[in-house]
Scaffold this motif. Structure first.
Motif, mmCIF file in Angstrom:
data_model
loop_
_atom_site.group_PDB
_atom_site.id
_atom_site.type_symbol
_atom_site.label_atom_id
_atom_site.label_comp_id
_atom_site.label_asym_id
_atom_site.label_seq_id
_atom_site.Cartn_x
_atom_site.Cartn_y
_atom_site.Cartn_z
ATOM 1 N N PRO A 197 52.510 46.941 44.186
ATOM 2 C CA PRO A 197 51.105 46.707 44.539
ATOM 3 C C PRO A 197 50.291 45.979 43.492
ATOM 4 N N LEU A 198 50.795 45.871 42.260
ATOM 5 C CA LEU A 198 50.028 45.223 41.211
ATOM 6 C C LEU A 198 50.535 43.829 40.885
ATOM 7 N N ARG A 216 39.443 41.278 43.026
ATOM 8 C CA ARG A 216 38.734 41.181 41.746
ATOM 9 C C ARG A 216 38.905 42.444 40.919
ATOM 10 N N VAL A 217 39.105 43.577 41.607
ATOM 11 C CA VAL A 217 39.360 44.819 40.876
ATOM 12 C C VAL A 217 40.790 44.828 40.344
ATOM 13 N N LEU A 218 41.740 44.390 41.175
ATOM 14 C CA LEU A 218 43.145 44.395 40.768
ATOM 15 C C LEU A 218 43.419 43.377 39.664
ATOM 16 N N PHE A 219 42.801 42.199 39.788
ATOM 17 C CA PHE A 219 43.087 41.114 38.851
ATOM 18 C C PHE A 219 41.771 40.582 38.278
ATOM 19 N N PRO A 220 41.103 41.370 37.443
ATOM 20 C CA PRO A 220 39.773 40.962 36.939
ATOM 21 C C PRO A 220 39.801 39.693 36.112
ATOM 22 N N ASP A 221 40.932 39.384 35.497
ATOM 23 C CA ASP A 221 41.021 38.190 34.650
ATOM 24 C C ASP A 221 41.667 37.007 35.368
ATOM 25 N N ARG A 222 41.943 37.170 36.679
ATOM 26 C CA ARG A 222 42.631 36.119 37.431
ATOM 27 C C ARG A 222 41.836 35.815 38.705
#
Length: 590
Positions: A424-425, A454-460
């Protein structure tokens, strides 16, 4: 208590002959027998009717209660009126009948009241959950890196992953999947929380300290029920013995959990290489591949090349190299056609050395699907990969694409959903779900995914943006869609200005046409692929030009071309004869 004029129970004891005479005279026995016979017929008839018509069982219960209360009423009436009705109804008689009817009403109300459902044990309650697995269960957490430089995270992950892979093979043990257990990495979650979330009875935790050619591995097996250590130990070894340490730890777990093995060969750590340096390069490469980025894949390419120089028979390294080449070609780092022979050679070599590697089967399936357009072969490769590893999200993605391309979009979505559940990540597991929902027209669901991305990949922030924009465009929110696309473009002031000016003056469809013309010029200069241009012209409503670019994509054997059957950008083309001819040329059922 008086029962009539000048008579009482005290004046007529059971032993008094006059009492028996009074019973005979008032026909009390005859009344009772006649009532019981009639009541039996009524009760039996009501039971039959209730059963035949499927009425609530409470109806039968009420009939029985009324029959019982009625029996007492009949006795009272017989006592006072059994002598041909010569006595008048007295006050005590009325009081007794009223009391009986009140009791009857109370009992009927109690019986007829809806009952609260009794508590049913979870094991007996029908649910859609899997039955409780009685086997011992364990989650293997990623080991902590305790090395002086703090730069051995990849090595610590590799140690714990090898242990997990070994004990997963045991039929007597239920093991939480790697993705699930590794998702707690860096969260600081306590053992009890981990065990509850993963539904396991024990948790393996540990650390790795690597320094100057030696490795120290500590491991502890903890009971989730009480937090006590079932077993713990520390191992100091030369780096060459790391596989032996992993094997020792796995066997200690078996002993601590008292698992009965079928034979001595049931548990073993595969030794993929005899070169510590090759193994280290491989673990670093796996860590880089997990970043799901072009820089990471470039780094992995060099590390895997180094690992195979040190050990050409390192099968997992060949499989990872095939995957890396595929990803670099898939995401445009190199022309896809140039990467195909590299992928095919590396995957074939991996399977020649070890045909149990699921990722090598999955990669070969991708070539059969997206390059060879050989549907039966692709299905065989994907199913074999999933048979070896049902949690292989990459294989799930490929198999889902195959099912969707051949016309079963819902089945395809189910496959990629399973892939996301397994990992899932990972962006490589999340993005296929968004793509398949766009293909199925579930635009609202894709748009709603934006916040979770945006929560899962805040920097992407770039992850998933194209699918969200496509969903916005196809749901009629075209200005918002263009805003998303413009934000994701490389810096090109001229393109931005042209698109935004056209958007303000003529609207989003004309702005899309400006973008399409720009991309077409770039492809003519050797930058980009023909299929992406066809998509833009399709969105702009130019079916004829879109078909021209689709045929160019066919000539270039573009891997993206298979999505022509799914992408809503081509909905307006599907009735065109040239579209049918394109599908026929690709061997796709119309």
């Amino acid at each position: 208590l008086s029962f009539g004029r000048g008579s009482s129970i005290r004046e007529a004891p059971v032993s008094d002959p006059s009492f028996l005479t009074r019973l005979r005279r008032r026909k009390l026995v005859q009344w009772a027998l006649a009532y019981l016979a009639a009541a039996w017929v009524i009760v039996e008839s009501s039971s039959l009717v209730v059963e035949q018509f499927g009425w609530p069982s409470v109806i039968g219960q009420v009939v029985i209660v009324l029959a019982g209360i009625g029996f007492l009423g009949v006795l009272v009436l017989a006592w006072y009126h059994g002598e041909q009705g010569r006595q008048r109804v007295s006050g005590p008689e009325l009081l007794m009948l009223a009391t009986l009817f009140a009791i009857a009403a109370a009992v009927v109300s109690l019986v007829g009241r809806p009952r609260a459902p009794e508590a049913v044990p979870d094991a007996a309650r029908p649910t859609d959950r899997l039955p409780v697995d009685p086997r011992p269960s364990i989650a293997v957490l990623p080991f902590a890196d305790m090395s002086p430089g703090g730069d051995q995270e990849y090595f610590a992950d590799g140690v714990s992953e090898e242990i997990l892979n070994a004990i997963t093979k045991l039929p007597g043990l239920r093991v939480a999947a790697r993705t699930s257990s590794f998702s707690f990495k860096g969260t600081g979650a306590d053992i009890k929380t981990v065990a509850e979330r993963l539904s396991v009875g024990t948790v393996l935790d540990g650390s790795v300290r690597k320094e100057n050619g030696r490795v120290r591995i500590t491991a502890q097996l903890i009971s989730a029920e009480d937090g006590f250590h079932l077993w713990s130990d520390a191992y100091d070894r030369e780096l060459e013995s790391v596989f032996a340490v992993q094997d020792e730890i796995a066997r200690e777990i078996v002993r601590a959990l008292r698992i009965q093995l079928v034979g001595a060969g049931d548990l073993s750590i595969d030794i993929p290489t005899t070169s510590p340096d090759a193994y280290e390069a491989y673990l670093r490469a796996r860590h880089a591949i997990g970043t799901a980025s072009l820089p990471g894949w470039r780094q992995a390419l060099g590390l895997l090349t180094r690992a195979l120089e040190l050990d050409p028979a390192f099968a997992p390294a060949h499989a990872s190299l095939a995957m890396t080449h595929l990803l670099l070609g898939w995401f445009g780092e190199r022309p896809f056609l140039e990467t195909v022979p590299l992928v095919r050679t590396s995957a074939a070599r991996a399977l020649e050395l070890d045909d149990r590697l699921s990722d090598a089967h999955a990669v070969t399936g991708y070539l059969a699907l997206y390059h060879d357009w050989d549907w039966p072969a692709a299905e065989r490769w994907f199913l074999r990969a999933l048979d070896l590893n049902p949690n292989d999200a990459i294989a799930r993605h490929g198999y889902g694409d195959l099912l969707s391309i051949l016309g079963d979009g819902e089945a395809g979505l189910r496959q990629v959903e399973l892939g996301r559940q397994a990992d899932p990540l990972s962006p490589l597991a999340v993005l296929p779900v968004l793509g398949h929902k766009v293909f199925l027209g579930r635009f609202d669901e894709v748009i709603q995914e934006l916040d979770s991305l945006r929560v899962l990949f805040p920097d992407r922030r770039e992850i998933g943006r194209d699918f969200v924009a496509s969903a916005l465009w196809n749901s009629g929110q075209r200005r918002e869609a263009l805003d998303h696309w413009i934000e994701s473009w490389p810096e090109d002031p001229a393109l931005h200005e042209a698109v935004e000016r056209t958007l303000a003056e003529a609207g989003p469809v004309d702005a899309m046409r400006v973008w399409a013309d720009y991309r077409a010029e770039q492809v003519e200069r050797g930058r980009g692929g023909a299929y992406s241009v066809a998509v833009l012209y399709g969105r702009a409503g130019d079916a004829a030009t879109a078909l021209e670019w689709l045929w160019r994509a066919h000539e270039a054997r573009s891997w993206s071309l298979l999505h022509v059957t799914l992408d809503p950008a081509f909905d307006a083309l599907r009735s065109e004869p040239a579209y049918g001819a394109l599908l026929e040329a690709m061997g796709i059922p119309s």
